[in-house]
Structure formats: C-alpha cells, structure tokens
Design an enzyme around this catalytic site. Structure first.
Site, mmCIF file in Angstrom:
data_model
loop_
_atom_site.group_PDB
_atom_site.id
_atom_site.type_symbol
_atom_site.label_atom_id
_atom_site.label_comp_id
_atom_site.label_asym_id
_atom_site.label_seq_id
_atom_site.Cartn_x
_atom_site.Cartn_y
_atom_site.Cartn_z
ATOM 1 N N GLU A 111 0.856 -1.278 -0.037
ATOM 2 C CA GLU A 111 0.142 0.017 0.064
ATOM 3 C C GLU A 111 0.870 1.288 0.094
ATOM 4 O O GLU A 111 2.069 1.289 0.422
ATOM 5 C CB GLU A 111 -0.989 0.031 1.116
ATOM 6 C CG GLU A 111 -1.811 -1.175 1.670
ATOM 7 C CD GLU A 111 -2.211 -1.388 2.972
ATOM 8 O OE1 GLU A 111 -2.023 -0.517 4.014
ATOM 9 O OE2 GLU A 111 -3.055 -2.091 3.122
ATOM 10 N N LYS A 113 2.255 4.564 1.483
ATOM 11 C CA LYS A 113 2.587 5.132 3.083
ATOM 12 C C LYS A 113 1.832 6.406 2.932
ATOM 13 O O LYS A 113 2.441 7.374 2.494
ATOM 14 C CB LYS A 113 3.817 5.229 3.524
ATOM 15 C CG LYS A 113 3.896 5.565 4.954
ATOM 16 C CD LYS A 113 5.413 5.184 5.441
ATOM 17 C CE LYS A 113 5.357 5.439 6.996
ATOM 18 N NZ LYS A 113 4.831 6.681 7.622
ATOM 19 N N ASP A 115 1.149 10.078 4.014
ATOM 20 C CA ASP A 115 1.878 11.289 4.816
ATOM 21 C C ASP A 115 0.828 12.160 5.392
ATOM 22 O O ASP A 115 0.613 13.263 5.156
ATOM 23 C CB ASP A 115 2.645 11.901 3.772
ATOM 24 C CG ASP A 115 4.070 12.512 4.519
ATOM 25 O OD1 ASP A 115 3.839 12.398 5.657
ATOM 26 O OD2 ASP A 115 4.564 13.360 3.934
ATOM 27 N N TYR A 221 -6.271 1.687 6.890
ATOM 28 C CA TYR A 221 -5.319 0.774 6.391
ATOM 29 C C TYR A 221 -5.129 -0.398 7.084
ATOM 30 O O TYR A 221 -4.364 -1.273 6.918
ATOM 31 C CB TYR A 221 -3.954 1.482 6.245
ATOM 32 C CG TYR A 221 -3.384 2.326 7.325
ATOM 33 C CD1 TYR A 221 -3.299 1.872 8.591
ATOM 34 C CD2 TYR A 221 -3.201 3.697 7.114
ATOM 35 C CE1 TYR A 221 -2.666 2.480 9.687
ATOM 36 C CE2 TYR A 221 -2.912 4.329 8.110
ATOM 37 C CZ TYR A 221 -2.495 3.988 9.547
ATOM 38 O OH TYR A 221 -2.102 4.751 10.490
ATOM 39 N N LYS A 310 10.714 3.708 2.721
ATOM 40 C CA LYS A 310 10.422 5.382 2.580
ATOM 41 C C LYS A 310 11.107 5.600 1.420
ATOM 42 O O LYS A 310 12.319 5.362 0.872
ATOM 43 C CB LYS A 310 11.148 5.931 3.817
ATOM 44 C CG LYS A 310 10.644 5.897 5.101
ATOM 45 C CD LYS A 310 9.233 6.493 5.486
ATOM 46 C CE LYS A 310 9.600 7.886 5.657
ATOM 47 N NZ LYS A 310 9.750 8.234 7.255
ATOM 48 N N CYS A 404 24.909 44.223 -13.017
ATOM 49 C CA CYS A 404 24.943 42.740 -13.530
ATOM 50 C C CYS A 404 26.508 42.302 -13.162
ATOM 51 O O CYS A 404 27.243 42.832 -13.846
ATOM 52 C CB CYS A 404 24.782 42.837 -14.975
ATOM 53 S SG CYS A 404 24.851 41.285 -15.783
ATOM 54 N N CYS A 407 28.034 41.550 -17.028
ATOM 55 C CA CYS A 407 28.536 42.546 -17.784
ATOM 56 C C CYS A 407 28.664 44.090 -17.269
ATOM 57 O O CYS A 407 29.335 44.944 -17.825
ATOM 58 C CB CYS A 407 27.615 42.586 -18.900
ATOM 59 S SG CYS A 407 26.275 43.354 -18.500
ATOM 60 N N CYS A 422 19.066 42.625 -15.837
ATOM 61 C CA CYS A 422 20.248 43.202 -16.355
ATOM 62 C C CYS A 422 19.760 44.135 -17.827
ATOM 63 O O CYS A 422 19.175 43.722 -18.437
ATOM 64 C CB CYS A 422 21.313 42.305 -16.739
ATOM 65 S SG CYS A 422 22.558 43.163 -17.939
ATOM 66 N N CYS A 428 25.518 42.174 -22.892
ATOM 67 C CA CYS A 428 25.694 41.158 -21.948
ATOM 68 C C CYS A 428 25.869 39.914 -22.655
ATOM 69 O O CYS A 428 25.040 39.158 -23.012
ATOM 70 C CB CYS A 428 24.292 41.066 -20.824
ATOM 71 S SG CYS A 428 24.351 39.989 -19.582
HETATM 72 S S1 IVH Z 1 -0.018 0.261 9.057
HETATM 73 C C1 IVH Z 1 0.394 -2.394 12.554
HETATM 74 N N1 IVH Z 1 -0.364 1.112 6.654
HETATM 75 O O1 IVH Z 1 2.715 5.323 9.232
HETATM 76 C C2 IVH Z 1 0.770 -1.275 11.735
HETATM 77 N N2 IVH Z 1 0.537 2.637 8.485
HETATM 78 O O2 IVH Z 1 5.199 5.046 10.292
HETATM 79 C C3 IVH Z 1 0.091 -0.182 11.623
HETATM 80 N N3 IVH Z 1 0.787 4.890 7.590
HETATM 81 O O3 IVH Z 1 1.559 5.191 12.397
HETATM 82 C C4 IVH Z 1 0.394 0.768 10.583
HETATM 83 N N4 IVH Z 1 0.262 4.691 5.448
HETATM 84 O O4 IVH Z 1 0.180 6.522 10.688
HETATM 85 C C5 IVH Z 1 0.007 1.439 8.018
HETATM 86 N N5 IVH Z 1 -0.625 1.919 4.553
HETATM 87 C C6 IVH Z 1 -0.349 2.290 5.714
HETATM 88 C C7 IVH Z 1 0.131 3.351 6.188
HETATM 89 C C8 IVH Z 1 0.653 3.605 7.608
HETATM 90 C C9 IVH Z 1 0.528 5.656 6.552
HETATM 91 C C10 IVH Z 1 1.447 5.740 8.993
HETATM 92 C C11 IVH Z 1 0.510 5.441 10.242
HETATM 93 C C12 IVH Z 1 1.453 4.674 10.946
HETATM 94 C C13 IVH Z 1 2.937 5.200 10.331
HETATM 95 C C14 IVH Z 1 4.146 4.294 10.848
#
Ligand code: IVH
Length: 666
Positions: A111, A113, A115, A221, A310, A404, A407, A422, A428
């Site tokens: 999945e 991650k 932010d 998630y 990451k 400048c 020049c 300039c 120039c």
């Molecule tokens: S699973 C048991 N899945 O990342 C595992 N976390 O650095 C629980 N996060 O606290 C986390 N996307 O806030 C999971 N697809 C994803 C995520 C995710 C973002 C965040 C979440 C977690 C943090 C950990």
C-alpha cells in the site's frame, strides 16, 4: 562524550523535535534528519540494553496528547512501523520473515504510505462513536467531533458490526492544501508548511467548526479491535471488506509475491507519486496472511510482519553558505543559494533557487542560516524555509547587486515586478545568443541564414559579441563554422549586407527592448521620426506615443540609459546600418488611423503577415488579443476563442471576403 551522555542528548533532542512536529505542527528539521537521530538512539539502546529506560522516546511514537482534549485509552495499542531506506534493508526484511516462517516465498499486501496523521475510529452496532489520534500509541486525544466533519469517514457503516475499530490516516489532498494556504495568505494568516501539517493543524482544532471548514480526507489501512464479524484471513481481503462497509480505502493497494514484487511496487509508486492527488512518503509492505502475521508478532513499538519503505527524503536541512546571482537569457537575475552539500530527494544538492529578491525577504533568508531544502519530483531544488531558531548572530542579509555580475550594466526592477533585470541587453554575454537571434529575425533585421546553431557557434567561438560584430564578419570566419559551405557563407554575407538598408521601426524592434514589440516599435518610429529624437526622449515624451504606457516607457528609458547599449547603436551606424529618417513620420491621416484590428483563424488569400502589413499600411494597429478597445476582428477559417470573445464583447467581425473588400477599396 560517554554513551550514556550521548543517549541522554539524543533523547532530549528527539523529545524536542517530537513536540515541535506533533504538538506545534512546526518542525525544524527534515524527516531524514529526524529518522537518523531516532535510528542512532535505537542502535545505541540495542547495543546497551542496560541504559534503556521506560521513558525513552524510542518507546513512544509521538508526543504526549494536548491537555485540552480528553484522553482516550486505546484498546489495542496504535503501533508504528519500522522503516527501510534501501533495497538492501527490504531484502533483509524479506529474508528475516522467510527465515522465521520457514517459507521460500511470501505473499505481501502492499500500500502507499500516506503522509498524514494516524487515527482510530470506533463503531458500535455500525455507528461511529469515538475517534482519536494516536498520541503516544497507548493514549490518544479524543477528536470525535472533529472527525465527524471529515466527509469520507462514514458516520454509519453499511453493516451493523457489533464492535469494531478502524485504523487509518487523515490527510489533506494537495488541491485542498493549496486552497487552504491561498485563503490563509489572503487573511494574512500563517501558511502551512506541507499538507501533513495542515491536516494535523486542522484536526487538532478545539472548535470543530474550523475543522469542518478545512477539507480533510481519510484512508483506512488496518483493523484494530473487532467483534461481531468473521474476518477474512488476508489483509488485502480485509481492506476489501472495509470497502464494502463504505469505508474509504486506497485504490493503489496490491498483492505481490516475493521481494522482487515489493521492489517493483516501490518503483511503480515512486513514478506515480508526483501525479497522485495526495502526498505519500513511501510504501508499506505487510505479510498478507493474518495467521502468519500473528506468528511473526511484534517488537516493542512495531509489528515484525510489516515495514515502511520510505522514498528518499524530499526535505533536508543544511547551511546557506552564500547567494550567487545567475543571469538568464532574458536578463533576469536569479539569486541561487550555495549550500553545504546535503542529500535530498535521492541526490546531493549544493545549489537551490531562491527565485527572486522578494522571495528572499518574504522567507527572511540570510546568509549563514540553517535552511530547509526541498526537492519534489523533477523540480529544481528550492529553499523552502529558514530555521530561525538556528540563526547565527552573524547571519548576513542579502543585497541584490545594482550592476550585472556578468557584464557590469545597471540592474533595474519594475515596481510591480518581482524580477530584477540586467539592462545590457545587447551587450551582456548571458543574453548574447538570445539578443542576436532576435536581432536577425525576420521581422527585425531579417538576416536570412543566421539560425540558432550558427549563432551558438559564433558566440562560443567569440567571433561575435554584439550585433554590430555581424557587420564586421569576413567570409573566412563564417566558412570555418561547422556545417557551413562556401555558398551558404556567401549567401549569409549577402543577407547581412542587405539588412543594412532598413527602417527605423525594424532597428528599434531589433534592439530587443523589453515590452517593445513590433507594433510599439512602429508607433515609436512614426512618432519620433529619428533615432536621435528617440535617444533624447524622456519618459514623459515616450508617454505621448500611441499605446505607450508607463511600463513600456520605463523599459525604453532603462535600456537607453545603459551606455553599453548606446555604444552598440553607434557601432551599428558606423558599420553602415541605415534607414531614411523622417520618412515614417506621417502627418496625413490614414484611412484606419487609430483603429485596432485582431486577426484570427486562417486566411486563404494571404498570409497573416501580409494581412498585418497591409492593415498597417492603412494606418491600423494590429493587436494579438481581443478587448473592448478592438475595433474589428478578422476571422478566417477555424477561428477559435478570439472570435468567441469578439462575439461576447460585441466587436465588429469581418469574414475574409469582407476583409479583402476593405483592403481593395482603400
Ligand atoms: S500500518 C500495525 N499502513 O505510518 C501497523 N500505516 O510510520 C500499523 N501509515 O502510524 C500501521 N500509511 O500513521 C500502515 N498503509 C499504511 C500506512 C501507515 C501511513 C502511517 C501510520 C503509522 C505510521 C508508521
């Protein structure tokens, strides 16, 4: 420093950064730097278990909840994830799992991650009853009322599940973030640094009406506590089940096999990242089979069955060593930050743009400051902000040079423009190639055969510096250029010679004065009649010319105030460039004097240029855009938006037949 002291120092630093990040929404270091502090602490604690303490930030995930929100004890802890930053670490993760489970290949649910900000949502009999932030992982903040305002958090599930807790991420889509910052700016309020801080700041409002006005989004998630439903045995299917309950889950999730599948997904998401409508900072790999998940279990704050891979940090902090000035092809002066080398977004960065002087003032950037450098997608690295807390006492303010750096011509800045330029356009070196190409172009001096490749070679070989040098070229110099036969060289020399006989309007246009296009050049030539009269004109005199406003007048004055430019003009005259003066100063009222035409679409009987020349010969002005001041729009075949605009504004429209008749009778 002893190991014990180092550990104490790291804990103090991490606590402080946690507070700034989680509580104040105002981090002063980038993620990569924070991660590296965290890892250093973790590694020292692992090597010295005797120094571990219960209050170490390595055991906590965030900062203590704000006192103003009620505290919520999580029924199952809200865990964090271990991170991998390289392919090697991902391979090691997969190897560890295969070894502990005694399996050859593992199936993973993968999945993005997200932010954003981790939250948990409790539903009883399918009804949303409580929502909380992660807090320190065991106790979070009760933000139920605020979460109710997030539109994609269902207030009732499609199934009446007895008791279930959903885990997921609250975030802000990029477009909503931009809109929020635009409105903060308009109100004179502080802008948010990134979508995640905007999401956190919006969710932690004590007044949920403010949260409601901010557009937050949610993706689930994971599942926390669950009672009253038999769950499928795979993470991926569990997510599909949540979706069937009406919960928002990402479309970007997949099931892959083995470590190669993980790495392929990482690459794919890396490519897709810039086009996603929300921010992600990596991808998450989870063992798909939940029975295997349980067998693998947990270590302190994170599960063994999952890892976050990451993306290289896109922000990092470094020191601003100095500010250089770059002069672009159009004469724009861009301040460029010289930085202590820093690894950001996968590359080492030593320079970053500061855009212009106003940006430097707005961000209050000073030489010697610690700055946050950002690199997003393919974008040129930029200095995003200053860490004021780390400003040294001898930090120096930047002053834009008045001449400048390339020049030595004077630098000017229009009042309503952010960019300094300039004024040595013809002189120039930074602007040389562009200036020469414009000078030779068809509507200017019309030197046939002087294309960009040739100009490039001649300038690089220092054969020509200013336009006047063109008139001093000998055949040998030209023949020596790449891809130049004798015949083309002779033709080019003839074209240069031919261009000497010209008009004042062409010369003025050829100078490449900013904001002086062909039509304005003609107006000026007609108004003043001679070059000397133009050279003697001040701003007020220039404002008398039809269609010359303050911006154009200022550009002309600034250009002519630069002695280097006058020198080039004198040289042109000395080389024999000539035009008959006063010929254009017309006192006779022409049939279409004072009338403005716009040409659009394709004309069959003549080219656009010819139509323009013929109209101008009748005293008309030909403009590129339709406005209320336009008198006629000539619409050829396939005319588009200009025709529509003319219709809306009620401007007289002529078709080709009417237009040619108009030319014939005059
Ligand atoms: S699973 C048991 N899945 O990342 C595992 N976390 O650095 C629980 N996060 O606290 C986390 N996307 O806030 C999971 N697809 C994803 C995520 C995710 C973002 C965040 C979440 C977690 C943090 C950990």
């Amino acid at each position: 420093m002893s190991v014990k002291e180092k550990i104490a120092q790291l804990r103090e630093q991490i606590d402080m950064h946690n507070h700034r990040y989680y509580v104040m929404d105002d981090p002063i270091i980038g993620d990569a730097e924070y991660d590296s502090l965290f890892r250093e602490l973790q590694s020292l604690e692992t090597r010295h278990p005797e120094l571990q303490t219960a209050d170490s930030p390595s055991l906590r995930v965030g900062a203590a909840p704000l006192k103003v929100f009620a505290e919520v004890q999580h029924r199952t802890p809200m865990l964090s994830l271990n991170n991998a930053f390289s392919e090697g670490e991902v391979r090691a993760f997969d190897a560890r799992i295969r070894e502990s489970l005694g399996m050859d290949e593992i199936e993973y649910a993968v999945e993005p991650k997200f932010d954003g900000l981790a939250i948990t949502l409790s539903y009883r009999e399918g009804v949303f009853v409580k929502g909380a932030t992660r807090g320190d992982g065991s106790v979070g903040e009760d933000v139920t009322e605020n979460l109710r305002t997030v539109r994609d958090i269902p207030l009732r599930l499609k199934e009446n599940i007895a008791d279930v807790e959903l885990r997921g991420e609250v975030l802000m889509f990029n477009r909503d973030f931009e809109a929020l910052n635009a409105s903060q700016r308009a109100k004179g309020d502080k802008e948010f640094v990134n979508p995640r801080n905007a999401a956190a700041g919006s969710l932690r409002q004590l007044d949920s009406r403010i949260t409601a006005a901010r557009k937050l989004s949610f993706f689930a998630y994971a599942l926390g506590y669950c009672e009253g439903v038999t769950l499928p045995g795979e993470h991926h299917q569990q997510m599909a089940l949540l979706q069937s309950w009406g919960v928002s889950v990402t479309k970007q999730r997949r099931v892959v096999r083995g470590v190669e599948g993980l790495l392929e997904y990482f690459r794919d998401m890396g490519e897709m990242r810039a086009s996603l409508p929300f921010a992600i900072d990596g991808v998450v790999y989870k063992v798909n089979d939940t029975v295997l998940q349980q067998r693998l279990g947990f270590v302190s704050r994170a599960p063994r069955f999952a890892i976050a891979h990451k993306f290289p940090a896109e922000e990092a902090s470094t020191t601003l060593l100095g500010i250089d000035i770059q002069v672009g092809r159009t004469g724009a002066l861009t301040p460029v930050a010289r930085l202590a080398p820093v690894f950001v977004g996968g590359v080492t960065v030593t320079n970053a743009t500061l855009h212009n002087e106003d940006e430097i003032r707005r961000k209050d950037v000073r030489i010697g400051d610690t700055v946050i450098v950002r690199r997003a997608g393919d974008v040129i690295p930029e200095v995003a902000r200053v860490v004021l807390e780390r400003r040294p006492s001898d930090a120096r303010e930047f002053v834009m040079p008045t001449v400048c750096p390339i020049c030595g011509s004077h630098v000017s800045k229009a009042e309503d423009e952010a960019v300094s330029r300039c004024s040595g356009g013809l002189f120039c070196p930074a602007q040389r190639k562009q200036a020469l190409l414009h000078f030779a172009s068809r509507r200017a001096m019309n030197i046939d055969g002087l294309g960009d490749k040739l100009v490039e070679q001649m300038v690089d070989a220092s054969i020509i510096r200013t336009p006047a040098d063109l008139y001093r070229l000998g055949i040998l110099a030209i023949v020596n250029m790449e891809r130049m036969g004798e015949k083309s060289a002779v033709n080019l020399l003839a074209a240069i010679e031919h261009s000497k006989q010209t008009t004042l309007a062409r010369v003025i246009f050829a100078l490449g004065i900013r904001n002086v296009g062909e039509a304005t050049a003609k107006d000026i030539a007609r108004h003043f009649g001679s070059l000397d009269a133009i050279l003697a004109a001040d701003e007020d005199a220039l404002l008398q010319v039809r269609d010359v406003g303050p911006v154009v007048a200022k550009s002309i004055v600034s250009f002519l105030q630069e002695p280097h430019n006058i020198e080039v003009l004198e040289q042109l005259r000395a080389c024999g460039v000539m035009w008959s003066e006063h010929e254009m100063q017309s006192t006779v009222e022409q049939p279409y004097s004072g009338k403005t035409f716009v040409l659009t679409g394709t004309l069959i009987s003549m080219s656009r240029d010819e139509a323009k020349e013929r109209l101008e010969a009748l005293g008309a002005k030909v403009s590129g855009s339709v406005s209320k001041k336009t008198d006629f729009v000539v619409a050829g075949a396939e005319a588009g938006s200009k025709l529509e605009k003319a219709q809306t504004l009620g401007v007289t429209i002529l078709d080709e037949q009417q237009f040619t008749r108009l030319l014939e009778i005059n």
